[in-house]
Design a protein around this motif. Structure first.
Motif, mmCIF file in Angstrom:
data_model
loop_
_atom_site.group_PDB
_atom_site.id
_atom_site.type_symbol
_atom_site.label_atom_id
_atom_site.label_comp_id
_atom_site.label_asym_id
_atom_site.label_seq_id
_atom_site.Cartn_x
_atom_site.Cartn_y
_atom_site.Cartn_z
ATOM 1 N N CYS A 160 0.834 -1.212 0.000
ATOM 2 C CA CYS A 160 0.000 0.000 0.000
ATOM 3 C C CYS A 160 0.863 1.255 0.000
ATOM 4 N N ARG A 163 2.129 1.786 -3.327
ATOM 5 C CA ARG A 163 1.064 1.912 -4.328
ATOM 6 C C ARG A 163 1.202 0.851 -5.423
ATOM 7 N N THR A 168 0.540 -8.452 -3.937
ATOM 8 C CA THR A 168 -0.696 -9.081 -3.475
ATOM 9 C C THR A 168 -0.751 -10.557 -3.846
#
Length: 251
Positions: A160, A163, A168
């Motif tokens: 996060c 960005r 993931t």
């Protein structure tokens, strides 16, 4: 930029992961994985004396001693705890309807690593390798599962901050392995209990059932696997979308 569909998948996956971790943590810290239901004790002196001796010896680390207490005194068994139901009054065997309280003892880390024997408590019977490894796995695997989830959370926070959705995919794989570890924990525990029953002299009329702590662990596994599926889908779909957009711009 992250598409709304991917962001929604990541949020739902994070919520599922949090729920699974809470469920598994509660299951690890409670003793209601397996419950025994014993017949009411008779009022004769010999039986009362035997049960009182079991009550007093319940702290013993000998598996043959505390397992008999679990069988005969409405015990409950968990990954780190064992409990029995005993009267509050020390002179309970003279009462018809004594007030009952729960007495619990924890398995120390050293006890978790102890070997199991073919005949519980009898060192001369030889080590039962299957039960030994099942016992060790049932307390190691949930710790591994929780550790993998925390590692995945750390990677997710870093993703996060950067960005980026690319990490993931690794987060999803970690959750998948964590879910399999949670499922394996339940399987190892149930198999270990079944093997213990096979080599033990169970009291007549004793009944047993699965406890709510075990069901929490069972529920945590599919939650982790569903979270893994959402994370992996979001990562792969975002990568494919990014590849198509890049090809479009080049063209």
């Amino acid at each position: 930029m992250v598409d709304n569909r991917y962001a929604t998948a990541l949020v739902i996956g994070s919520v599922l992961s949090l729920l699974a971790t809470v469920y598994l943590s509660v299951a690890m810290g409670t003793q209601h994985w397996y419950q025994y239901h014993s017949q009411p004790a008779s009022n004769d002196a010999n039986n009362s004396t035997d049960l009182k001796a079991l009550h007093q010896d319940f702290e013993d680390v000998d598996e043959s001693i505390y397992s008999v207490a679990l069988f005969r005194l409405n015990g409950t068994l968990g990954l780190w705890w064992r409990c029995i139901l005993v009267p509050k009054d020390p002179q309970w065997y003279n009462e018809q309807n004594p007030t009952m309280v729960t007495k619990c003892h924890t398995f120390t880390l050293a006890q978790q690593w102890e070997s199991k024997f073919k005949h519980p408590g009898n060192i001369n019977s030889g080590e039962d390798l299957l039960r030994t490894y099942l016992w060790k796995c049932q307390f190691l695997l949930p710790l591994v599962s929780v550790g993998l989830v925390f590692l995945a959370a750390l990677i997710g926070v870093c993703a996060c901050l950067c960005r980026s959705v690319t990490p993931t995919l690794f987060v999803g794989l970690l959750h998948l392995v964590a879910g399999l570890c949670s499922l394996a924990t339940v399987c190892c525990f149930l198999m270990g209990v079944h093997l213990l029953h096979d080599i033990s002299d169970l009291p007549e009329g004793m009944a047993s059932s699965l406890g709510w702590s075990l069901f929490l662990a069972v529920v945590s596994s599919p939650l982790q696997i569903m979270a893994a599926a959402l994370f992996i889908w979001a990562a792969r779909s975002h990568r494919q979308h990014y590849t198509r957009m890049t090809a479009y711009r080049v063209a």
